[in-house]
Design a protein around this motif. Structure first.
Motif, PDB file in Angstrom:
ATOM      1  N   VAL A 206       0.827  -1.216   0.000  1.00  0.00           N
ATOM      2  CA  VAL A 206       0.000   0.000   0.000  1.00  0.00           C
ATOM      3  C   VAL A 206       0.860   1.264   0.000  1.00  0.00           C
ATOM      4  N   SER A 207       2.171   1.097  -0.215  1.00  0.00           N
ATOM      5  CA  SER A 207       3.078   2.249  -0.253  1.00  0.00           C
ATOM      6  C   SER A 207       3.282   2.685  -1.700  1.00  0.00           C
ATOM      7  N   PRO A 208       3.141   3.960  -2.002  1.00  0.00           N
ATOM      8  CA  PRO A 208       3.233   4.400  -3.409  1.00  0.00           C
ATOM      9  C   PRO A 208       4.604   4.166  -4.025  1.00  0.00           C
ATOM     10  N   TRP A 209       5.674   4.190  -3.228  1.00  0.00           N
ATOM     11  CA  TRP A 209       7.004   4.042  -3.812  1.00  0.00           C
ATOM     12  C   TRP A 209       7.322   2.611  -4.251  1.00  0.00           C
ATOM     13  N   MET A 210       6.507   1.632  -3.862  1.00  0.00           N
ATOM     14  CA  MET A 210       6.722   0.284  -4.367  1.00  0.00           C
ATOM     15  C   MET A 210       6.337   0.191  -5.837  1.00  0.00           C
ATOM     16  N   TRP A 211       5.351   0.970  -6.249  1.00  0.00           N
ATOM     17  CA  TRP A 211       4.862   0.917  -7.625  1.00  0.00           C
ATOM     18  C   TRP A 211       5.447   2.043  -8.473  1.00  0.00           C
ATOM     19  N   ASP A 212       5.948   3.070  -7.830  1.00  0.00           N
ATOM     20  CA  ASP A 212       6.588   4.173  -8.550  1.00  0.00           C
ATOM     21  C   ASP A 212       7.796   4.616  -7.736  1.00  0.00           C
ATOM     22  N   THR A 213       8.970   4.143  -8.110  1.00  0.00           N
ATOM     23  CA  THR A 213      10.176   4.401  -7.305  1.00  0.00           C
ATOM     24  C   THR A 213      10.567   5.870  -7.283  1.00  0.00           C
ATOM     25  N   ARG A 214      10.029   6.670  -8.181  1.00  0.00           N
ATOM     26  CA  ARG A 214      10.332   8.104  -8.128  1.00  0.00           C
ATOM     27  C   ARG A 214       9.774   8.729  -6.856  1.00  0.00           C
ATOM     28  N   GLN A 215       8.774   8.065  -6.243  1.00  0.00           N
ATOM     29  CA  GLN A 215       8.213   8.550  -4.985  1.00  0.00           C
ATOM     30  C   GLN A 215       9.242   8.489  -3.852  1.00  0.00           C
TER      31      GLN A 215
ATOM     32  N   MET B 295      16.869   7.636   3.903  1.00  0.00           N
ATOM     33  CA  MET B 295      16.582   6.927   2.650  1.00  0.00           C
ATOM     34  C   MET B 295      15.777   5.666   2.962  1.00  0.00           C
ATOM     35  N   LEU B 296      14.783   5.820   3.818  1.00  0.00           N
ATOM     36  CA  LEU B 296      14.026   4.667   4.283  1.00  0.00           C
ATOM     37  C   LEU B 296      13.180   4.048   3.184  1.00  0.00           C
ATOM     38  N   ARG B 297      12.686   4.839   2.285  1.00  0.00           N
ATOM     39  CA  ARG B 297      11.810   4.292   1.248  1.00  0.00           C
ATOM     40  C   ARG B 297      12.573   3.330   0.340  1.00  0.00           C
ATOM     41  N   ILE B 298      13.685   3.770  -0.155  1.00  0.00           N
ATOM     42  CA  ILE B 298      14.474   2.874  -1.004  1.00  0.00           C
ATOM     43  C   ILE B 298      15.094   1.758  -0.170  1.00  0.00           C
ATOM     44  N   GLY B 299      15.388   2.036   1.101  1.00  0.00           N
ATOM     45  CA  GLY B 299      15.961   1.019   1.985  1.00  0.00           C
ATOM     46  C   GLY B 299      15.006  -0.139   2.232  1.00  0.00           C
ATOM     47  N   THR B 300      13.714   0.152   2.397  1.00  0.00           N
ATOM     48  CA  THR B 300      12.741  -0.920   2.604  1.00  0.00           C
ATOM     49  C   THR B 300      12.644  -1.810   1.369  1.00  0.00           C
ATOM     50  N   LEU B 301      12.774  -1.227   0.186  1.00  0.00           N
ATOM     51  CA  LEU B 301      12.742  -2.023  -1.047  1.00  0.00           C
ATOM     52  C   LEU B 301      13.956  -2.931  -1.144  1.00  0.00           C
TER      53      LEU B 301
ATOM     54  N   VAL C 267      17.544  -8.981 -11.642  1.00  0.00           N
ATOM     55  CA  VAL C 267      16.575  -8.276 -12.480  1.00  0.00           C
ATOM     56  C   VAL C 267      15.957  -7.116 -11.705  1.00  0.00           C
ATOM     57  N   ILE C 268      15.215  -7.432 -10.634  1.00  0.00           N
ATOM     58  CA  ILE C 268      14.517  -6.373  -9.887  1.00  0.00           C
ATOM     59  C   ILE C 268      15.506  -5.413  -9.235  1.00  0.00           C
ATOM     60  N   TYR C 269      16.515  -5.957  -8.561  1.00  0.00           N
ATOM     61  CA  TYR C 269      17.449  -5.096  -7.829  1.00  0.00           C
ATOM     62  C   TYR C 269      18.188  -4.111  -8.748  1.00  0.00           C
ATOM     63  N   PRO C 270      18.855  -4.577  -9.824  1.00  0.00           N
ATOM     64  CA  PRO C 270      19.606  -3.604 -10.636  1.00  0.00           C
ATOM     65  C   PRO C 270      18.721  -2.711 -11.494  1.00  0.00           C
ATOM     66  N   PHE C 271      17.646  -3.256 -12.097  1.00  0.00           N
ATOM     67  CA  PHE C 271      16.870  -2.493 -13.073  1.00  0.00           C
ATOM     68  C   PHE C 271      15.723  -1.717 -12.443  1.00  0.00           C
ATOM     69  N   TRP C 272      15.475  -1.935 -11.175  1.00  0.00           N
ATOM     70  CA  TRP C 272      14.391  -1.227 -10.508  1.00  0.00           C
ATOM     71  C   TRP C 272      14.926  -0.360  -9.374  1.00  0.00           C
ATOM     72  N   ILE C 273      15.715  -0.966  -8.493  1.00  0.00           N
ATOM     73  CA  ILE C 273      16.182  -0.238  -7.309  1.00  0.00           C
ATOM     74  C   ILE C 273      17.440   0.569  -7.603  1.00  0.00           C
ATOM     75  N   VAL C 274      18.496  -0.095  -8.108  1.00  0.00           N
ATOM     76  CA  VAL C 274      19.742   0.625  -8.394  1.00  0.00           C
ATOM     77  C   VAL C 274      19.505   1.709  -9.434  1.00  0.00           C
ATOM     78  N   TYR C 275      18.679   1.424 -10.414  1.00  0.00           N
ATOM     79  CA  TYR C 275      18.347   2.437 -11.427  1.00  0.00           C
ATOM     80  C   TYR C 275      17.707   3.662 -10.774  1.00  0.00           C
ATOM     81  N   SER C 276      16.817   3.424  -9.807  1.00  0.00           N
ATOM     82  CA  SER C 276      16.168   4.547  -9.134  1.00  0.00           C
ATOM     83  C   SER C 276      17.171   5.396  -8.367  1.00  0.00           C
ATOM     84  N   VAL C 277      18.106   4.720  -7.649  1.00  0.00           N
ATOM     85  CA  VAL C 277      19.089   5.468  -6.858  1.00  0.00           C
ATOM     86  C   VAL C 277      20.076   6.203  -7.759  1.00  0.00           C
ATOM     87  N   LEU C 278      20.449   5.597  -8.890  1.00  0.00           N
ATOM     88  CA  LEU C 278      21.427   6.211  -9.774  1.00  0.00           C
ATOM     89  C   LEU C 278      20.831   7.312 -10.652  1.00  0.00           C
ATOM     90  N   VAL C 279      19.702   7.028 -11.266  1.00  0.00           N
ATOM     91  CA  VAL C 279      19.159   7.918 -12.294  1.00  0.00           C
ATOM     92  C   VAL C 279      18.056   8.818 -11.744  1.00  0.00           C
TER      93      VAL C 279
END
Length: 387
Positions: free
Chosen positions: A155-164, A227-233, A277-289
């Motif tokens: 129910v957290s918006p940043w799980m579906w949109d990492t820009r959050q 950085m709790l939001r990205i940390g929880t992911l 797959v998920i970690y580099p293309f979803w999480i690391v991408y969000s932190v980097l880009v």
């Protein structure tokens, strides 16, 4: 001390440009930002986790092991010898020259000296029952914390949109779900580091100690930096594959070989999906880009990205080793020895008392190796803790 504290908590390192600690110390009414002192509760909680673990293993895991007919077993003990005991404290596997010297000093046969060291090493190795209880405890924790994380993140918006994760950073309020998740994970890893001195002895004790310390550092760093939001992911992605791994290990200790092999193949697939797959293309991408576009880089940002990329490199290396084992399980029908860094000490020598009776000499003088039970394979020796 004041100057040291000011240097450590330098705003130019921890915070984006034009942000100060004073602004974070005064959140809006009814809201709260993360503070480093909130994590001090993790240390006493870690001892509480250890106490719960002891009760769990005694009241839950051991009865389950008895139902599955997993026994501790009794290993043959080496006869007391002060000279060899002193050598054993410095090296558990002396080289051939030292063995020959001890043989002459004690007037023993070389094979008798070698046998003494083999039996002595066996005394310190864990039984299958001990490993079963440890794996069952880890399975219970990982399942519970992963379930909690999914329920919270769903129910957290940043799980579906990492820009959050980066909008209005670092002025993001601390929610009870984030705090509970972080404290539980941090207390668990503190308990792992404390219990490492009494748990199953592994060949890579120092590596795992550094690994637990690095994990604690990363969790603490992301909390202090809000950085709790990205940390929880990140934590949720890493917990997913551990559940399947512990299930496969339990099946192996119970000698359900087909379930063990299937579980390890499933673990390999889950590991690939979550960490390659998920970690580099979803999480690391969000932190980097995405964070670069929304917040912009700053000193601790570079450090965090460097650590995440190092972690990704380890994922690639670990998956290479995991894939080798999974391929053997598919084509040979049995999980082979785990070649990864977290390899548990072998328990083969627990049956040393029966080795003589089962070994038969061939006509050429060589000895036939005792056959292992179906469930006693290399995977029983090796498991992973890959945080």
């Amino acid at each position: 001390m004041n100057s040291l504290s000011a240097w450590f908590w330098s705003e130019s390192f921890w915070l984006p440009p034009n942000v100060t600690w004073a602004e974070l110390e005064h959140p809006p009414p009814g809201e709260e930002y993360p503070r480093a002192d909130q994590l001090l509760s993790c240390l006493p909680l870690a001892f509480g986790v250890l106490a719960v673990r002891v009760l769990f293993e005694r009241l839950v895991a051991k009865p389950c092991a008895n139902i599955l007919q997993i026994q501790a077993g009794e290993s043959r003990r080496a006869q007391p010898n002060a000279v060899l005991e002193r050598v054993f404290t410095s090296t558990t596997s002396p080289d051939s020259r030292r063995v020959e010297g001890l043989s002459k000093q004690l007037d023993w046969d070389v094979r008798k000296v070698q046998r003494w060291f083999r039996l002595r090493r066996n005394q310190d190795k864990p039984s299958t029952l001990t490993k079963f209880c440890e794996s069952m405890w880890r399975l219970t924790f990982y399942t519970g914390i992963f379930t909690y994380a999914i329920r919270y993140l769903w129910v957290s918006p940043w799980m579906w949109d990492t820009r959050q994760c980066w909008y209005n950073y670092p002025f993001q309020t601390l929610s009870p779900g984030q705090y509970n998740y972080y404290v539980a994970e941090l207390a668990f890893y503190w308990s792992l580091m404390f219990s490492q001195f009494t748990d199953i002895k592994r060949k890579d004790f120092l590596i795992m100690f550094v690994h637990h310390l690095a994990t604690i550092t990363l969790i603490t760093f992301s909390y202090c930096n809000n950085m709790l939001r990205i940390g929880t992911l990140v934590m949720c992605v890493h917990d997913a594959s551990d559940i399947v791994l512990e299930l496969a290990k339990l099946a192996n200790y119970a000698k359900y070989q087909r379930i063990c092999d299937t579980g390890f193949v499933v673990f390999s697939i889950v590991f690939f999906i979550t960490r390659l797959v998920i970690y580099p293309f979803w999480i690391v991408y969000s932190v980097l880009v995405e964070s670069w576009e929304i917040v912009g880089p700053y000193r601790s940002w570079w450090l965090l990205n460097g650590l995440l990329l190092v972690l990704q490199s380890l994922h690639v290396f670990w998956f290479y080793l995991i894939a080798r084992i999974a391929i053997k399980a598919i084509f040979k029908g049995k999980v082979a020895k785990d070649d990864r860094s977290d390899i548990e000490s072998s328990s083969e020598e627990e049956t040393d008392t029966n080795v003589k009776s089962r070994n038969k000499s061939h006509p050429n003088g060589s000895e036939q190796s005792p056959k292992k039970d179906n469930g006693t394979n290399g995977f029983a020796k090796g498991g992973t803790k890959e945080h």
